[in-house]
Design an enzyme around this catalytic site. Structure first.
Site, PDB file in Angstrom:
ATOM      1  N   HIS A  68       1.052  14.196  31.101  1.00 30.52           N
ATOM      2  CA  HIS A  68       1.181  14.898  30.028  1.00 30.52           C
ATOM      3  C   HIS A  68       2.469  15.102  29.295  1.00 30.52           C
ATOM      4  O   HIS A  68       2.589  14.812  28.111  1.00 30.52           O
ATOM      5  CB  HIS A  68       0.365  16.085  28.965  1.00 30.52           C
ATOM      6  CG  HIS A  68      -1.287  15.413  29.555  1.00 30.52           C
ATOM      7  ND1 HIS A  68      -1.628  15.217  30.429  1.00 30.52           N
ATOM      8  CD2 HIS A  68      -1.797  14.955  28.563  1.00 30.52           C
ATOM      9  CE1 HIS A  68      -3.215  14.651  29.424  1.00 30.52           C
ATOM     10  NE2 HIS A  68      -2.877  14.266  28.757  1.00 30.52           N
ATOM     11  N   CYS A 120      -5.874   2.802  22.502  1.00 32.89           N
ATOM     12  CA  CYS A 120      -4.722   4.169  22.205  1.00 32.89           C
ATOM     13  C   CYS A 120      -4.269   4.495  23.810  1.00 32.89           C
ATOM     14  O   CYS A 120      -3.588   5.530  23.765  1.00 32.89           O
ATOM     15  CB  CYS A 120      -4.906   5.075  21.447  1.00 32.89           C
ATOM     16  SG  CYS A 120      -6.335   6.375  21.840  1.00 32.89           S
ATOM     17  N   ARG A 180      -4.191  14.024  19.704  1.00 35.99           N
ATOM     18  CA  ARG A 180      -4.243  15.062  20.666  1.00 35.99           C
ATOM     19  C   ARG A 180      -4.582  16.632  20.925  1.00 35.99           C
ATOM     20  O   ARG A 180      -3.281  17.101  20.817  1.00 35.99           O
ATOM     21  CB  ARG A 180      -3.957  14.491  22.494  1.00 35.99           C
ATOM     22  CG  ARG A 180      -3.575  12.813  22.838  1.00 35.99           C
ATOM     23  CD  ARG A 180      -2.295  12.948  23.603  1.00 35.99           C
ATOM     24  NE  ARG A 180      -3.180  11.980  24.385  1.00 35.99           N
ATOM     25  CZ  ARG A 180      -2.094  11.153  24.309  1.00 35.99           C
ATOM     26  NH1 ARG A 180      -0.712  11.079  23.432  1.00 35.99           N
ATOM     27  NH2 ARG A 180      -2.676   9.894  25.311  1.00 35.99           N
TER      28      ARG A 180
HETATM   29  C1  PEP Z   1      -6.436   8.130  27.096  1.00 33.74           C
HETATM   30  O1  PEP Z   1      -7.383   8.394  28.312  1.00 33.74           O
HETATM   31  O2  PEP Z   1      -5.737   6.337  27.148  1.00 33.74           O
HETATM   32  C2  PEP Z   1      -6.347   8.543  26.200  1.00 33.74           C
HETATM   33  C3  PEP Z   1      -4.916   7.733  25.478  1.00 33.74           C
HETATM   34  O3  PEP Z   1      -6.007   9.948  26.399  1.00 33.74           O
HETATM   35  P1  PEP Z   1      -5.059  10.804  26.817  1.00 33.74           P
HETATM   36  O4  PEP Z   1      -3.993  10.099  27.968  1.00 33.74           O
HETATM   37  O5  PEP Z   1      -5.006  12.231  26.145  1.00 33.74           O
HETATM   38  O6  PEP Z   1      -5.950  11.159  28.025  1.00 33.74           O
END
Ligand code: PEP
Ligand code: MG
Length: 753
Positions: free
Chosen positions: A366, A680, A473
């Site tokens: 993150h 995504c 998000r």
């Molecule tokens: C993913 O898991 O690809 C996603 C887009 O969500 P995150 O990266 O927030 O887990």
């Protein structure tokens, strides 16, 4: 430490100071230094070996061995007891060196007569600069106090050697410790980009002469007071009252308990201060020791705890320095850290920050996602980095080549500046494409959407010309807050997002908490495997309280327009059905209570992030308005490789034929059911991956802002139909290499006039 040893140690440190203050040539200062150490340690021999650039250990000064051996005797890597000190990075204390199989006799030194041997590493921030040795004629083991005292001297020696106080850079031309040697390191690009600036270490580091003291009692008292303050601060934080240094993580709390209860941390620091180190230097010295010990641990849990220990030591150093606020960054800062959290990153002054370099760090963490939103280039996977870079060094962060140049030669720097200029021109070319639709040469229209989660992302909608937000998000707001955001705060954020997007669609992803995304103000049980634990939609359907608040906030924010919502980490159709039902019930409830500020329409989607769901698509798709592939998680679970663990996060290629088959199945099934599908994860923003995704049938890519320009440029020269046909052929190869073939294909397409 017994009084006699303590006085001896203090006396020795006083004499070392005198040498440093004198302006003699460096070799004679070193000669005096070994003499003082031998005298105070009451040994016949004291020698300093320094780490040569070719990995050999060179004898640099000695009292007691043959003077003719100085600069002549060199030990090969791992050779002799000195080599053993290097290998283990720990003291080697031997009663009779001649009888030890590891001993390597160097005739030129005439050391045959010396039996007792004690060597300690000269370490600075984990980097080995040399080895300090004492030897004696009688067969004996050196006392623990002597080992301690010699380690303290070695620590001071490390600092003065590295700071250039003792030896001039010219003397160190050939030696690894020369602080000004240019360095070229290879890492992994976490956030694409290039930057030039000056290195700033994220963690406080004690420098120079503030390491020695004449008044140990005062220093011990300072350590005690600082530790008391630290404990009080952490106690306050634990019960959630105030946070001078930011929210501690649960791990820090555990580490705190471990170290605070175990008196030995304080005792080790006091002992180091007793022998003449300042409180700050003593904390560093003990931190170094623990670091060595933890790094050797096989248990990954223990190794992980090293991060917590570092954090605690930093907090203690800040208490000692009376620092309670975030520091001011110089202009053109390139921040160097072991690792960094998303909240820590956002606290920094972006206007002064050019780039971030991490010893660890992974692409889908993150912090990386936040850095991407900040358009901050990030390079990671550079173990030992902190030891190689000094504060203020010029650094060139090269995300194109995934490499780092520290203290570059002038020619390297000028060619880098030239490449930066070319990039600027490319950027300008991307922005010229801003208002042009992304249509491939075979006429396929691709929607390029933005991944977002923070207010700072919103201007990118306009400056990239993105078609909308494909993933918002929502948990970022929760992760950055000091306490649970109120429903009104949530509504305000979502309304701002929708307002910034205007007519463009926005897909809100409901809270994706748990796993690595832990809220400091909500207590949650520690789980053995958080990525496989109680998280995201699982929390939402089990305890829908917080989920409902969020859904209400979303429903209010989208008054008068279409609200698009999707759910994360769904593993079964039943889970999706349950979440959908909760949302629809909230909508109906608000309508029933006569709320006028509600959406005109609801579109409810599902993220495909678990392989399990891929085998339920025929049941799922009739119940959803759209789906979005969360490739970060989908690949993590498909390959069983933790996305946050740099040892495995890049181990498997998402273009592996197995993963490609799964992605194809998703795209084809969605198309058969006539349900819009987007993707995504971070892979959608990388050129080759995106090309393959389009060949598989994906027409909506949701990506970080920095990827939109390059993707659009690629699409404009791409024949997707042709690529799809080629892909079929490549898959027939005995060992298909889809990435390599796609790279060639894309390159060839872009070079056509
Ligand atoms: C993913 O898991 O690809 C996603 C887009 O969500 P995150 O990266 O927030 O887990
Ligand atoms: Mg995910």
């Amino acid at each position: 430490m017994p009084m006699g040893d303590r006085n001896r140690s203090l006396n020795m440190i006083r004499q070392i100071r005198e040498i440093l203050a004198a302006s003699d040539p460096s070799q004679s200062r070193l000669d005096k230094l070994v003499e003082i150490i031998a005298h105070n340690m009451q040994t016949e021999v004291c020698s300093i070996y320094l780490h040569h650039a070719d990995d050999q250990m060179e004898l640099w000064a000695t009292k007691g061995l043959a003077a003719g051996a100085v600069h002549q005797t060199r030990l090969a890597p791992g050779e002799g007891l000195v080599g053993e000190v290097v290998r283990t990075s720990s003291p080697v204390n031997v009663q009779n060196a001649l009888a030890d199989p590891r001993f390597s006799l160097q005739p030129a030194t005439q050391e045959q007569g010396f039996l007792a041997f004690l060597g300690v590493p000269v370490l600075r921030s984990g980097r080995l600069l040399g080895v300090l040795v004492i030897q004696d004629g009688v067969e004996r083991l050196f006392s623990p106090e002597a080992v301690e005292a010699l380690q303290n001297v070695a620590m001071i020696l490390a600092e003065i050697v590295a700071s250039g106080e003792l030896l001039s850079p010219a003397d160190l031309d050939e030696v690894e410790v020369r602080p000004l040697r240019p360095l070229h390191l290879h890492g992994k690009t976490i956030v694409e980009g290039m930057a030039m600036g000056q290195a700033v270490q994220f963690e406080p580091h004690v420098v120079g002469h503030s390491r020695l003291t004449d008044d140990p009692d005062h220093e011990i008292e300072r350590v005690r007071t600082a530790l008391d303050e630290l404990q009080q601060t952490l106690d306050r934080l634990f019960v959630g009252k105030g946070h001078a240094f930011g929210e501690p993580t649960r791990e820090v709390m555990n580490a705190y308990r471990m170290f605070a209860r175990d008196q030995s941390w304080f005792e080790r620091i006091s002992a180091a201060a007793s022998s003449g180190l300042t409180a700050e230097a003593a904390v560093e010295r003990v931190r170094g020791e623990y670091r060595q010990r933890f790094l050797k641990a096989r248990d990954p849990y223990l190794r992980e705890r090293l991060h917590d220990l570092e954090d605690l030591a930093n907090r203690l150093l800040r208490h000692l320095g009376g620092v309670t606020e975030a520091r001011d960054l110089p202009e053109n800062t390139i921040l160097i850290a072991r690792n960094i959290g998303p909240a820590e990153l956002l606290e920094l002054d972006r206007s002064r920050l050019r780039g971030l370099i991490l010893e660890e760090g992974s692409r889908t963490s993150h912090a990386a996602i936040v850095a991407g939103a900040m358009r901050l280039p990030v390079l990671g996977s550079l173990p030992g980095l902190l030891a190689h870079v000094n504060e203020g060094d010029t650094v060139l962060l090269d995300g194109e080549l995934a490499e780092l140049r520290v203290r570059p030669a002038p020619e390297t720097e000028s060619s880098f500046v030239e490449r930066l200029r070319v990039r600027q021109q490319k950027r300008a070319a991307f922005s010229a494409l801003r208002d042009q639709p992304a249509i491939s040469i075979d006429g396929q229209k691709i929607e390029l959407l933005l991944n977002a989660g923070l207010l700072i992302d919103l201007p990118h909608l306009a400056d990239t010309g993105a078609d909308g937000i494909g993933l918002f998000r929502t948990e970022f707001q929760f992760m950055l807050a000091d306490s649970l955001p109120k429903q009104a705060d949530q509504t305000e954020l979502y309304a701002k997002v929708l307002e910034a997007a205007g007519n463009k669609p926005v897909v809100f992803r409901t809270l994706d908490l748990g796993g690595d995304k832990v809220l400091p103000y909500v207590s949650q049980e520690r789980e053995a495997n958080p990525a496989l634990g109680w998280r995201a939609i699982r929390m939402a359907v089990d305890r829908p309280g917080m989920f409902r608040y969020q859904l209400r906030a979303l429903l209010h924010a989208a008054a008068g327009q279409t609200l698009r919502v999707m759910f994360p980490l769904v593993s079964t159709v039943a889970e999706f059905a349950k979440a959908r039902q909760i949302l629809e019930a909230e909508f109906a409830r608000l309508k029933r209570f006569g709320h006028a500020d509600l959406p005109t329409e609801l579109e409810i989607g599902c993220m495909i992030e678990t392989p399990a769901l891929v085998w339920q698509l025929d049941d799922l798709l009739p119940m959803t308005d759209f789906v979005s592939v969360g490739a970060n998680d989908l690949m993590q679970y498909f390959f069983a490789a933790d996305r946050e663990n740099i040892r495995v996060s890049d181990r498997y290629d998402p273009l592996h034929p197995g993963a490609v088959a799964m992605l194809r199945q998703i795209a084809e099934t969605a198309s058969r059911h006539n349900v819009p599908v987007s993707i995504c994860g971070e892979m959608a923003g990388r050129l080759e991956d995106a090309a393959v995704l389009m060949a598989l049938g994906f027409r909506q890519l949701s990506v970080p802002a920095s990827a939109i320009g390059p993707l659009k440029q690629m699409i404009l020269s791409l024949d997707i139909h042709d690529l799809a046909e080629q892909l079929q052929k490549w898959l027939q190869d005995t060992v298909p290499n889809i990435r390599k073939n796609t790279r060639k294909f894309v390159k060839k397409a872009s070079s056509k006039p």
